[in-house]
Design a protein around this motif. Structure first.
Motif, mmCIF file in Angstrom:
data_model
loop_
_atom_site.group_PDB
_atom_site.id
_atom_site.type_symbol
_atom_site.label_atom_id
_atom_site.label_comp_id
_atom_site.label_asym_id
_atom_site.label_seq_id
_atom_site.Cartn_x
_atom_site.Cartn_y
_atom_site.Cartn_z
ATOM 1 N N VAL A 30 -15.596 -12.138 0.710
ATOM 2 C CA VAL A 30 -14.263 -12.704 0.869
ATOM 3 C C VAL A 30 -14.074 -13.258 2.277
ATOM 4 N N ALA A 31 -13.527 -14.477 2.350
ATOM 5 C CA ALA A 31 -13.079 -15.042 3.624
ATOM 6 C C ALA A 31 -11.569 -14.906 3.689
ATOM 7 N N LEU A 32 -11.073 -14.243 4.728
ATOM 8 C CA LEU A 32 -9.633 -14.080 4.923
ATOM 9 C C LEU A 32 -9.239 -14.905 6.145
ATOM 10 N N VAL A 33 -8.522 -15.995 5.884
ATOM 11 C CA VAL A 33 -8.171 -16.958 6.929
ATOM 12 C C VAL A 33 -6.711 -16.781 7.319
ATOM 13 N N THR A 34 -6.440 -16.664 8.622
ATOM 14 C CA THR A 34 -5.070 -16.481 9.085
ATOM 15 C C THR A 34 -4.816 -17.341 10.317
ATOM 16 N N LYS A 35 -3.608 -17.898 10.390
ATOM 17 C CA LYS A 35 -3.295 -18.851 11.459
ATOM 18 C C LYS A 35 -3.326 -18.218 12.841
ATOM 19 N N ARG A 36 -2.909 -16.981 12.922
ATOM 20 C CA ARG A 36 -2.915 -16.287 14.207
ATOM 21 C C ARG A 36 -3.741 -15.020 14.058
ATOM 22 N N SER A 37 -3.131 -13.864 14.240
ATOM 23 C CA SER A 37 -3.861 -12.614 14.051
ATOM 24 C C SER A 37 -3.510 -12.032 12.688
ATOM 25 N N LEU A 38 -4.238 -11.010 12.284
ATOM 26 C CA LEU A 38 -3.957 -10.355 11.000
ATOM 27 C C LEU A 38 -2.546 -9.775 10.956
ATOM 28 N N ALA A 39 -1.997 -9.464 12.096
ATOM 29 C CA ALA A 39 -0.681 -8.821 12.137
ATOM 30 C C ALA A 39 0.467 -9.814 12.009
ATOM 31 N N ASP A 40 0.191 -11.111 12.142
ATOM 32 C CA ASP A 40 1.265 -12.116 12.122
ATOM 33 C C ASP A 40 1.564 -12.554 10.698
ATOM 34 N N SER A 41 2.574 -11.939 10.107
ATOM 35 C CA SER A 41 2.996 -12.317 8.757
ATOM 36 C C SER A 41 4.411 -11.815 8.531
ATOM 37 N N ALA A 42 5.085 -12.404 7.541
ATOM 38 C CA ALA A 42 6.434 -11.944 7.197
ATOM 39 C C ALA A 42 6.391 -10.515 6.657
ATOM 40 N N SER A 43 5.283 -10.161 5.986
ATOM 41 C CA SER A 43 5.157 -8.803 5.447
ATOM 42 C C SER A 43 5.323 -7.757 6.537
ATOM 43 N N ALA A 44 4.719 -8.014 7.687
ATOM 44 C CA ALA A 44 4.773 -7.046 8.784
ATOM 45 C C ALA A 44 6.180 -6.882 9.328
ATOM 46 N N TRP A 45 7.052 -7.860 9.061
ATOM 47 C CA TRP A 45 8.423 -7.795 9.571
ATOM 48 C C TRP A 45 9.371 -7.126 8.586
ATOM 49 N N ALA A 46 8.899 -6.870 7.363
ATOM 50 C CA ALA A 46 9.779 -6.294 6.336
ATOM 51 C C ALA A 46 10.190 -4.883 6.735
ATOM 52 N N GLN A 47 11.495 -4.646 6.779
ATOM 53 C CA GLN A 47 11.990 -3.352 7.239
ATOM 54 C C GLN A 47 12.318 -2.405 6.083
ATOM 55 N N GLY A 48 13.060 -2.894 5.105
ATOM 56 C CA GLY A 48 13.675 -2.023 4.107
ATOM 57 C C GLY A 48 12.720 -1.164 3.313
ATOM 58 N N GLY A 49 11.822 -1.776 2.540
ATOM 59 C CA GLY A 49 10.901 -0.991 1.738
ATOM 60 C C GLY A 49 10.412 -1.744 0.528
ATOM 61 N N ILE A 50 9.989 -0.982 -0.492
ATOM 62 C CA ILE A 50 9.428 -1.541 -1.722
ATOM 63 C C ILE A 50 10.168 -0.922 -2.898
ATOM 64 N N ALA A 51 10.685 -1.758 -3.775
ATOM 65 C CA ALA A 51 11.434 -1.277 -4.931
ATOM 66 C C ALA A 51 10.482 -0.922 -6.063
ATOM 67 N N ALA A 52 10.649 0.263 -6.629
ATOM 68 C CA ALA A 52 9.854 0.686 -7.781
ATOM 69 C C ALA A 52 10.546 1.882 -8.442
ATOM 70 N N VAL A 53 10.297 2.046 -9.715
ATOM 71 C CA VAL A 53 10.895 3.158 -10.460
ATOM 72 C C VAL A 53 10.038 4.400 -10.219
ATOM 73 N N LEU A 54 10.528 5.290 -9.360
ATOM 74 C CA LEU A 54 9.765 6.458 -8.949
ATOM 75 C C LEU A 54 10.514 7.758 -9.173
ATOM 76 N N ASP A 55 11.766 7.679 -9.620
ATOM 77 C CA ASP A 55 12.611 8.860 -9.784
ATOM 78 C C ASP A 55 12.969 9.040 -11.257
ATOM 79 N N SER A 56 13.066 10.279 -11.712
ATOM 80 C CA SER A 56 13.327 10.560 -13.128
ATOM 81 C C SER A 56 14.705 10.087 -13.582
#
Length: 525
Positions: A30-56
């Protein structure tokens, strides 16, 4: 220079990195191409969390219904169910990877679930108030260590290599031309499968919560390659971006309102109950329009988000990064409200894909914010974005791995024989500023036909200038991004002009009503 891989992934956010790991573990190079560093992405800025059905007490049907409600009738039922039903597996995969999600308390094995606007249950799993950063850090360590993944930082894709244009008709996408920002040379990447995981297009607007890399690159490249693009009029403006001259694009998480934060005018008056019965827990488009209304009505520079009524220790524990950043700027959230304004946050539309993340061009995939899967409809439900990245990253991996291996065809090198070095770089910076200002002024939270036509006129003038510049001078990072931004801006305006109603994130003064049937806005090259 030619580089050959089994898979080429453009973009290094959660979608790109999770896909890279899934492929690499099955012996794909796999070639993983990124404009800057691996850390530069909108994902890294996401604060809130991830929605999923995890509670009964929660259910798949409840999560689907909340997504439908936020999406204003435009979510694709099949795609939505597909993502929600695969939510727990995606979270389990991250937990197995070692992502340090916040526990309920030190003595329990359970995870703390928070609630955000538009959700009927607590279903947001998070790592304090920096979930994206925690996910990215965990995945990045494993990507860096994997022998089957080659990372190309400071590389930006110029365009896709299409079989029909390089002597291999019917072969679809064969890779990409990529500018090495270190050497200034354009490298040819050859791969049987190419994935666009390039994120959204927030930088097309003057004010955004997005990082500088969010310039719509994948959407523009896919459009030029012949892919359909859909629902680009639905740009989500996050209601609460920190308003401060020294705070560049700092987001105040949805979870602050989910945990009891209240929006107030400068005199302390609470205003959200007058706009929606759900008040601060209304979906983002409702809250953003309410803030926009109050600011314009009263001539305000900002409004205020107040959670100072919560215990100080609780705030520091739940929102350590927000607390620390605000404190750096002289704002103590335990004692005073936070000044906030709406800002462009998320591109709900994008490249049309199926449930395997395939685009209209054979061997070309799109995952994450660059794709339009049908999940988000007319307005993304909070914390469904990272979930979509993970679920469709897995779906793309399964499809790529199921394909028979094929030999690499001969590809031509990038041709620079008819271009020279740019003589006036000021043209790029001027056009960049003009484009972003026009989009903010004319294609913002509230729109009119007159404003949209003005934007279209200016975009067309800019397109001609940028095309002439691109045709005569060697490519640079700024030129590539500007070329992609103007294409993306045009797609947003074209979609907005086609929608003759107000739905979700698209609010038109000329068409304030909702049409009886929800239809996607689909553009074909």
């Amino acid at each position: 220079m030619l580089k050959q891989f089994d898979a080429l992934i453009l973009g290094s956010g959660t979608a790109g990195q999770s896909l890279a790991l899934r492929l690499a573990e099955r012996k794909q190079r796999v070639a993983l191409v990124t404009k800057r560093s691996l850390a530069d992405s909108a994902s890294a800025w996401a604060q809130g969390g991830i929605a999923a059905v995890l509670d009964s007490t929660d259910s798949i049907e409840a999560h689907i219904q909340d997504t439908f409600t936020a999406g204003a009738g435009l979510c694709d039922p099949v795609a939505t169910r597909f993502v929600v039903e695969h939510g727990k597996a995606a979270i389990d995969w991250l937990i197995a990877r070692g992502v340090p999600f916040t526990r309920e308390d030190a003595s329990t094995v359970g995870y703390h679930l928070t609630r955000e606007g538009g959700h009927s249950h607590r279903r947001i799993i998070h790592a304090a108030d920096a979930t994206g950063a925690a996910v990215q850090a965990t995945l990045t360590d494993q990507v860096l260590a994997h022998p089957n993944i080659t990372i190309f930082e400071n590389h930006i894709a110029v365009d896709l290599v299409l079989g029909d244009k390089v002597g291999h008709p019917g072969k679809g996408c064969l890779g990409a031309y990529v500018l090495d920002l270190n050497s200034g040379r354009v490298v040819t990447f050859s791969a049987p499968s190419t994935v666009l995981a390039t994120g959204g297009a927030g930088k097309v607007y003057l004010y955004t919560t997005n990082p500088d890399v969010a310039t719509g690159d994948g959407i523009a490249m896919a459009w030029r390659a012949g892919c359909r693009v859909a629902n680009m009029e639905f740009i989500q403006f996050h209601p609460t971006c920190l308003y401060h001259p020294q705070a560049k694009s700092f987001l105040i998480s949805e979870a602050v309102r989910g945990e009891g934060g209240v929006l107030r005018l400068p005199d302390g008056t609470r205003f959200m109950p007058e706009h929606d019965e759900r008040a601060e827990l209304a979906p983002r488009d409702v809250v953003a329009r309410a803030i926009d209304f109050e600011m314009k009505k009263r001539g305000l520079d900002c409004v205020y988000l107040d959670i100072s009524h919560k215990p100080a220790d609780w705030l520091r524990g739940h929102f350590p990064n927000i607390h620390a950043r605000c404190l750096e700027l002289g704002i103590d959230i335990t004692r005073e409200p936070i000044p906030v304004v709406p800002a462009a946050h998320y591109t709900c539309g994008g490249i049309v894909t199926d449930l395997s993340a395939r685009t209209d061009v054979p061997n070309l995939y799109a995952v994450g914010e660059s794709a339009c899967t049908g999940l988000h409809g007319a307005n993304r439900l909070a914390s469904n974005s990272l979930l979509e990245c993970l679920v469709f990253g897995e779906a793309a991996a399964q499809d790529i791995l199921a394909k028979p291996r094929t030999p690499h065809p001969a590809l031509p090198a990038w041709d620079e024989s008819r271009v020279t070095d740019a003589d006036e770089e000021v043209v790029i910076s001027h056009n960049w500023a003009e484009l972003r200002r026009a989009m903010w002024d004319y294609v913002g939270i509230v729109r009119t036909n007159k404003r949209l036509r003005r934007a279209r006129h200016r975009i067309r003038l800019l397109e001609r200038e940028i095309h002439e510049f691109y045709s005569n001078f060697r490519v640079s990072n700024d030129l590539i991004e500007l070329r992609n931004l103007v294409v993306t801006a045009d797609l947003i305006v074209r979609c907005a002009l086609r929608r003759k109603e107000s739905r979700g994130l698209h609010h038109s003064r000329d068409y304030p009503d909702l049409l009886p049937k929800a239809r996607d806005t689909i553009l074909r090259p």
